[in-house]
Design an enzyme around this catalytic site. Structure first.
Site, PDB file in Angstrom:
ATOM      1  N   SER A  92      33.385 -43.162  10.126  1.00  0.00           N
ATOM      2  CA  SER A  92      32.050 -42.558  10.224  1.00  0.00           C
ATOM      3  C   SER A  92      32.002 -41.084   9.879  1.00  0.00           C
ATOM      4  O   SER A  92      30.907 -40.519   9.786  1.00  0.00           O
ATOM      5  CB  SER A  92      31.511 -42.715  11.656  1.00  0.00           C
ATOM      6  N   THR A 101      27.713 -41.300  13.992  1.00  0.00           N
ATOM      7  CA  THR A 101      27.836 -39.845  13.878  1.00  0.00           C
ATOM      8  C   THR A 101      28.672 -39.315  15.030  1.00  0.00           C
ATOM      9  O   THR A 101      28.541 -39.792  16.153  1.00  0.00           O
ATOM     10  CB  THR A 101      26.426 -39.221  13.994  1.00  0.00           C
ATOM     11  N   THR A 136      28.963 -36.575   9.882  1.00  0.00           N
ATOM     12  CA  THR A 136      28.832 -38.013   9.633  1.00  0.00           C
ATOM     13  C   THR A 136      28.943 -38.332   8.146  1.00  0.00           C
ATOM     14  O   THR A 136      28.671 -37.469   7.298  1.00  0.00           O
ATOM     15  CB  THR A 136      27.451 -38.513  10.132  1.00  0.00           C
ATOM     16  N   ARG A 162      20.680 -40.091  -0.282  1.00  0.00           N
ATOM     17  CA  ARG A 162      20.010 -40.126   1.029  1.00  0.00           C
ATOM     18  C   ARG A 162      20.688 -39.120   1.979  1.00  0.00           C
ATOM     19  O   ARG A 162      21.897 -39.117   2.132  1.00  0.00           O
ATOM     20  CB  ARG A 162      20.092 -41.542   1.605  1.00  0.00           C
ATOM     21  N   VAL A 163      19.900 -38.269   2.580  1.00  0.00           N
ATOM     22  CA  VAL A 163      20.415 -37.339   3.586  1.00  0.00           C
ATOM     23  C   VAL A 163      19.817 -37.743   4.922  1.00  0.00           C
ATOM     24  O   VAL A 163      18.622 -38.045   5.016  1.00  0.00           O
ATOM     25  CB  VAL A 163      20.042 -35.877   3.237  1.00  0.00           C
ATOM     26  N   GLY A 164      20.645 -37.791   5.955  1.00  0.00           N
ATOM     27  CA  GLY A 164      20.173 -38.237   7.265  1.00  0.00           C
ATOM     28  C   GLY A 164      19.901 -37.097   8.224  1.00  0.00           C
ATOM     29  O   GLY A 164      19.897 -35.917   7.853  1.00  0.00           O
ATOM     30  N   THR A 203      22.439 -39.788  17.337  1.00  0.00           N
ATOM     31  CA  THR A 203      23.278 -40.687  16.556  1.00  0.00           C
ATOM     32  C   THR A 203      22.536 -42.005  16.403  1.00  0.00           C
ATOM     33  O   THR A 203      21.583 -42.273  17.127  1.00  0.00           O
ATOM     34  CB  THR A 203      24.653 -40.888  17.233  1.00  0.00           C
ATOM     35  N   GLY A 204      22.987 -42.796  15.438  1.00  0.00           N
ATOM     36  CA  GLY A 204      22.276 -44.044  15.160  1.00  0.00           C
ATOM     37  C   GLY A 204      21.543 -43.916  13.844  1.00  0.00           C
ATOM     38  O   GLY A 204      21.986 -43.209  12.934  1.00  0.00           O
TER      39      GLY A 204
HETATM   40  N1  GLY Z   1      22.779 -40.557  12.197  1.00  0.00           N
HETATM   41  C1  GLY Z   1      23.476 -40.490  10.996  1.00  0.00           C
HETATM   42  C2  GLY Z   1      22.719 -40.931   9.850  1.00  0.00           C
HETATM   43  O1  GLY Z   1      21.810 -41.743   9.968  1.00  0.00           O
HETATM   44  O2  GLY Z   1      23.013 -40.502   8.762  1.00  0.00           O
END
Ligand code: GLY
Length: 285
Positions: A46, A146, A164, A174-176, A197-198
Site C-alpha cells: 500500500s 493508506t 499511499t 488519479r490522485v486520492g 484511509t479507505g
Molecule cells: N485513501 C487512499 C486513496 O484512496 O488513494
C-alpha cells in the site's frame, strides 16, 4: 509524547515513531521516520516501492505532511519513480512556496532534491497486477490501506503524515485524498490532527480530516468526531455506505480516537509508555 498510526500493521510503524520521540526527535522527524519505514517495507503493498500499481501497471504514490505550530503543509501526487513520497512531501513544505506537486513536476523536484530514481514495481506487485488484468482478482480494490502517523513530541508540537500507493488499479493520473490537505490529513496545533484511509474519494467528498478537527474544536471527543464525520458523509451521500472510509484522530492533549464506515479498522496508539492496538467501532455493521 503521543503517536498514532493506523491499521494493525501500524503497530510496527508506530513503534518507529515512538522510538524517535523517546530519543528526543521532534514530531515531524518522528512522523517522517515512521512513514519512511512503511515506504521502505516492500512487503507492504500500500505504500512506497511494492505498492500496487494503477490500471496501466505503473505505481503512483501520493503523500502529505503537516506541522501544527506553523500550519505549513506539503504534498505530492502521482510519484512514479521515487519511493520516499513522504520525504518529498516534506521537502515541498520546507523548500517551496507551494503545497502540492504532482506527476512529472514532482519527479523533477525530487531529483533536484537528491532523491534517487527507482522502479517502484516489485515482482509481487507486478504479479498481482497481471492477475487483476486477467480478471482473477490480484487485490481487493476496497483494500487500500493508506498509512498515516500523527505525533505529539515532548514540546507539545503536533504533526501528521500520510503515504499511499492509492486505490489499486486506479486510472492513471488519479490522485486520492492522501495528497489533499483537509481530506486525507489535517493538523491544527490548538485542536489536534486527523487522517483518513479507505476510499479516498469518500474522504475528499466531505473534507474528512478537516471536518474531524473542526468537530473536535467544537468539543467532541476524537471518537465522537470521527463518528460524526462519517455520519455526515452517509447522510449527504447514502451510496457511501457501500465503500469503506476510516478516520483516526489525535487531540492536542494526546487523547486518540477513530471510526469507520464498515468494521475492521484499528489503530496503534503510543501514550508515552506503551504502544497498543485499539480496535475501532464502525457506523455500519
Ligand atoms: N485513501 C487512499 C486513496 O484512496 O488513494
Amino acid at each position: 509524547m503521543h503517536a498514532l498510526s493506523i491499521w494493525q500493521r501500524g503497530t510496527e510503524v508506530n513503534a518507529v515513531a515512538a522510538e524517535a520521540l523517546k530519543q528526543g526527535a521532534d514530531c515531524l522527524d518522528a512522523v517522517e521516520a515512521a512513514l519512511r519505514f512503511s515506504e521502505d517495507d516492500v512487503r507492504d503493498s500500500s505504500t512506497g516501492r511494492g505498492g500496487l500499481p494503477n490500471a496501466a501497471g505503473q505505481v503512483e504514490l501520493d503523500a502529505a505532511i503537516m506541522f501544527g505550530p506553523t500550519a505549513e503543509a506539503g504534498a505530492v501526487g502521482g510519484l512514479r519513480r521515487t519511493s520516499q513520497a513522504i520525504s518529498v512531501a516534506r521537502r515541498v513544505m520546507e523548500e517551496t512556496p507551494h503545497m502540492l506537486l504532482v506527476g512529472e513536476g514532482a519527479e523533477t523536484f525530487a531529483r533536484q532534491q537528491g532523491f534517487d530514481e527507482s522502479d517502484l514495481l516489485t515482482d509481487d506487485s507486478a504479479a498481482k497486477w497481471q492477475e487483476w488484468r486477467r480478471g482473477r482478482g490480484g487485490a481487493d480494490p476496497e483494500r487500500h490501506d493508506t498509512m498515516a502517523t500523527l505525533a505529539i513530541d515532548g514540546r507539545g508540537q503536533i504533526a501528521g503524515g500520510v503515504t499511499t500507493s492509492g486505490t489499486p488499479f486506479k486510472l492513471p493520473g488519479r490522485v486520492g485524498d492522501s495528497a489533499i490537505i483537509g481530506a486525507g490529513l489535517y493538523v491544527d496545533q490548538g485542536v489536534g490532527a486527523a487522517a483518513a484511509t479507505g476510499v479516498g474519494e469518500e474522504a475528499i467528498r466531505v473534507s474528512a480530516s478537516f471536518l474531524v478537527v473542526e468537530l473536535m474544536r467544537s468539543g467532541l471527543s476524537p471518537d465522537a468526531a470521527c463518528r460524526r464525520a462519517l455520519e455526515r458523509l452517509l447522510s449527504s451521500h447514502p451510496a457511501s455506505a457501500e465503500r469503506q472510509l476510516a478516520l483516526a484522530a489525535l487531540r492536542a492533549d494526546g487523547a486518540a480516537g477513530g471510526g469507520s464506515v464498515k468494521p475492521g479498522f484499528a489503530y496503534a496508539y503510543f501514550d508515552g509508555g506503551h504502544n497498543r492496538l485499539v480496535q475501532v467501532g464502525s457506523v455500519l455493521d
